[in-house]
Design a protein around this motif. Structure first.
Motif, PDB file in Angstrom:
ATOM      1  N   SER A 169      50.511  35.797  21.891  1.00  0.00           N
ATOM      2  CA  SER A 169      50.516  37.171  22.375  1.00  0.00           C
ATOM      3  C   SER A 169      49.095  37.602  22.715  1.00  0.00           C
ATOM      4  CB  SER A 169      51.105  38.100  21.309  1.00  0.00           C
ATOM      5  OG  SER A 169      50.318  38.059  20.126  1.00  0.00           O
ATOM      6  N   GLY A 170      48.943  38.411  23.738  1.00  0.00           N
ATOM      7  CA  GLY A 170      47.631  38.889  24.169  1.00  0.00           C
ATOM      8  C   GLY A 170      47.587  39.041  25.678  1.00  0.00           C
ATOM      9  N   ASP A 171      46.634  39.815  26.147  1.00  0.00           N
ATOM     10  CA  ASP A 171      46.489  40.052  27.588  1.00  0.00           C
ATOM     11  C   ASP A 171      45.670  38.919  28.184  1.00  0.00           C
ATOM     12  OD1 ASP A 171      46.391  41.049  30.105  1.00  0.00           O
ATOM     13  OD2 ASP A 171      45.233  42.851  29.631  1.00  0.00           O
ATOM     14  N   TRP A 172      46.251  37.729  28.237  1.00  0.00           N
ATOM     15  CA  TRP A 172      45.510  36.541  28.655  1.00  0.00           C
ATOM     16  C   TRP A 172      45.186  36.545  30.141  1.00  0.00           C
ATOM     17  CZ3 TRP A 172      43.337  34.558  24.756  1.00  0.00           C
ATOM     18  CH2 TRP A 172      43.958  34.603  23.503  1.00  0.00           C
ATOM     19  N   GLU A 173      45.993  37.233  30.916  1.00  0.00           N
ATOM     20  CA  GLU A 173      45.707  37.318  32.357  1.00  0.00           C
ATOM     21  C   GLU A 173      44.388  38.056  32.593  1.00  0.00           C
ATOM     22  OE1 GLU A 173      47.715  39.057  36.485  1.00  0.00           O
ATOM     23  OE2 GLU A 173      48.903  38.947  34.635  1.00  0.00           O
ATOM     24  N   ASN A 174      44.198  39.152  31.885  1.00  0.00           N
ATOM     25  CA  ASN A 174      42.951  39.919  32.023  1.00  0.00           C
ATOM     26  C   ASN A 174      41.772  39.135  31.450  1.00  0.00           C
ATOM     27  OD1 ASN A 174      41.344  42.303  32.577  1.00  0.00           O
ATOM     28  ND2 ASN A 174      41.331  42.637  30.362  1.00  0.00           N
ATOM     29  N   ILE A 175      41.988  38.468  30.306  1.00  0.00           N
ATOM     30  CA  ILE A 175      40.918  37.673  29.696  1.00  0.00           C
ATOM     31  C   ILE A 175      40.499  36.546  30.631  1.00  0.00           C
ATOM     32  CG2 ILE A 175      40.415  36.055  27.821  1.00  0.00           C
ATOM     33  CD1 ILE A 175      42.085  37.855  25.984  1.00  0.00           C
ATOM     34  N   GLU A 176      41.481  35.910  31.280  1.00  0.00           N
ATOM     35  CA  GLU A 176      41.151  34.831  32.211  1.00  0.00           C
ATOM     36  C   GLU A 176      40.396  35.377  33.419  1.00  0.00           C
ATOM     37  OE1 GLU A 176      43.195  30.802  33.827  1.00  0.00           O
ATOM     38  OE2 GLU A 176      44.471  32.570  33.752  1.00  0.00           O
ATOM     39  N   ALA A 177      40.751  36.588  33.862  1.00  0.00           N
ATOM     40  CA  ALA A 177      40.047  37.196  34.999  1.00  0.00           C
ATOM     41  C   ALA A 177      38.585  37.469  34.640  1.00  0.00           C
ATOM     42  CB  ALA A 177      40.743  38.494  35.409  1.00  0.00           C
ATOM     43  N   ILE A 178      38.352  37.906  33.402  1.00  0.00           N
ATOM     44  CA  ILE A 178      36.973  38.135  32.960  1.00  0.00           C
ATOM     45  C   ILE A 178      36.208  36.814  32.933  1.00  0.00           C
ATOM     46  CG2 ILE A 178      35.535  38.832  30.997  1.00  0.00           C
ATOM     47  CD1 ILE A 178      37.711  40.879  30.285  1.00  0.00           C
ATOM     48  N   TYR A 179      36.862  35.757  32.452  1.00  0.00           N
ATOM     49  CA  TYR A 179      36.227  34.438  32.407  1.00  0.00           C
ATOM     50  C   TYR A 179      35.858  33.958  33.814  1.00  0.00           C
ATOM     51  CZ  TYR A 179      35.975  29.342  32.302  1.00  0.00           C
ATOM     52  OH  TYR A 179      35.580  28.056  32.491  1.00  0.00           O
ATOM     53  N   VAL A 180      36.799  34.075  34.749  1.00  0.00           N
ATOM     54  CA  VAL A 180      36.539  33.649  36.129  1.00  0.00           C
ATOM     55  C   VAL A 180      35.387  34.455  36.726  1.00  0.00           C
ATOM     56  CG1 VAL A 180      37.503  33.544  38.459  1.00  0.00           C
ATOM     57  CG2 VAL A 180      38.890  32.835  36.500  1.00  0.00           C
ATOM     58  N   GLY A 181      35.341  35.755  36.409  1.00  0.00           N
ATOM     59  CA  GLY A 181      34.246  36.595  36.906  1.00  0.00           C
ATOM     60  C   GLY A 181      32.897  36.155  36.370  1.00  0.00           C
ATOM     61  N   LEU A 182      32.855  35.775  35.086  1.00  0.00           N
ATOM     62  CA  LEU A 182      31.599  35.305  34.501  1.00  0.00           C
ATOM     63  C   LEU A 182      31.149  33.996  35.141  1.00  0.00           C
ATOM     64  CD1 LEU A 182      32.056  36.000  30.672  1.00  0.00           C
ATOM     65  CD2 LEU A 182      30.552  37.186  32.268  1.00  0.00           C
TER      66      LEU A 182
END
Length: 404
Positions: free
Chosen positions: A192-205
């Motif tokens: 469980s978790g907002d992994w889509e948003n977390i992955e977007a932050i990772y891609v941005g970094l």
């Protein structure tokens, strides 16, 4: 060492006060000082970027040093070399005439050599009756001797910075790999978790990493990547705790049902001391200390607080905490609310929270009430500054890209 008065360049080359200063400094070299010319050359080569030099400039400097007969530059020796452009071109591996003149000018500008021009601009030496050089006109190598220690320190700094950059890149590579694999594992296993948003932050970094990053670039992105890694681990740990709590609750419920047939007397403490042995604090949740974040990261996420620091800038956590007190008053946060936040979160994190509230002040109706709510959550171990900082860093990055 033969030292004349300050001379000006021949022809259209301008005279500057910097040239005057360098010529005066070379006349004040400590008596008896000496240095290995090739050691000085290697240091200058290592520090070429700091000196503003190119590879061709070093080839010309190498050629000039080859015309100095000894391996050791000495304060009491003749340090002026006087090769013609044709001789320099030959020893500098066939460099073109215009290129040669440009790089000679760069060496003068970098303060590694000084021109000592004759009346007609020619380079030559006059000898006395004994055959020793009495006076020479050409390029004075005295600045190399004078700056030998400085060049050595510059070279050491360049080597240290290169090592620090390599280590920072290695750390970023490892952290990037860990974050990528943690996100993939969480998504594949249905955590469980907002992994889509977390992955977007990772891609941005990852997208912010320049093609040729500096140490500052790598450290900045590494700070943010480690912050993201910490938040991913926090999410996974919270999920694990929730699963353990559910398992324990089910186990306790079965235990209570199975214990109903046992004697009530046997389940109670045998004395008042035993009944009171359990501390009142034992039922309180253990509070994890709130993590401190790098000051540079906080200032990138919350740029607005910088203007409230001493002299309009923040250079240390002391400055940050002083600015937070000013902002706290401006936002209408009571001293007691801020003091409680300092006691629960620590002064650095309380100041960071104030900075975050300042950035989002347009969306917060009651900054004081908001800070008290954050403090209560932190006291229960339910609050982390990480998500707030990540959101603000993401917003700041988007604003920068739009401005660019």
């Amino acid at each position: 060492m033969q030292i004349g008065s300050v001379t000006t360049p021949f022809g259209r080359r301008p005279m500057t006060l910097a040239l005057v200063r360098r010529q005066i400094e070379t006349s004040e070299i400590k008596p008896g000082k000496s240095a290995d010319k090739w050691k000085v050359f290697r240091d200058a080569s290592e520090a070429r970027e700091l000196l503003g030099l190119q590879d061709r400039s070093l080839a010309v400097l190498d050629a000039l040093l080859s015309f100095y007969p000894d391996n050791e530059l000495r304060q009491d020796a003749q340090l002026i070399v006087f090769p013609s452009n044709a001789q320099l071109t030959l020893r500098a591996h066939g460099i073109a005439g215009a290129t040669l003149r440009r790089h000679l000018a760069l060496l003068v500008e970098a303060g590694l050599i000084v021109r000592k021009d004759s009346a007609n601009g020619k380079r030559y030496a006059r000898k006395d009756k004994a055959g020793a050089i009495d006076n020479a006109f050409g390029f004075d190598l005295s600045p190399l001797l004078m700056r030998a220690e400085q060049l050595a320190m510059m070279a050491q700094q360049v080597v240290a910075d290169r090592l620090a950059l390599r280590r920072a890149k290695e750390n970023l590579t490892i952290c990037r790999r860990d974050v990528r694999k943690l996100i993939s594992a969480a998504i594949e296993e249905g955590a469980s978790g907002d992994w889509e948003n977390i992955e977007a932050i990772y891609v941005g970094l990852v997208g912010k990493i320049p093609r040729s990053p500096t140490l500052s670039d790598v450290n900045s992105i590494l700070d943010e990547m480690e912050l993201l890694q910490g938040e991913i681990i926090n999410v996974l740990e919270m999920q694990q705790k929730d699963e353990n709590t559910s398992t324990n609750d089910a186990h306790n419920e079965r235990h209570i049902q199975n214990s109903k047939t046992e004697s009530t007397y046997e389940l109670e403490p045998s004395s008042e001391d035993e009944r009171g042995a359990k501390s009142v604090d034992d039922d309180r949740p253990k509070r994890e200390p709130v993590r401190n974040f790098p000051l540079g990261m906080v200032l990138r996420a919350c740029a607005g607080i910088s203007m409230y620091g001493p002299s309009g800038a923040i250079g240390s956590w002391r400055d940050m905490m002083a600015a937070a007190i000013v902002v706290r008053s401006m936002l209408g946060v009571s001293p007691s609310a801020y003091q409680e936040a300092c006691e629960v979160m620590g002064p650095e994190n309380a100041a960071t929270a104030i900075a975050c509230i300042l950035e989002r002040s347009g969306h917060i109706n009651s900054p004081g009430g908001y800070l008290r709510d954050l403090t209560r959550k932190a006291e229960r171990g339910e609050f982390s500054l990480g998500p707030m900082l990540m959101a603000l860093l993401s917003t700041a990055g988007d604003s920068g890209r739009r401005a660019g």
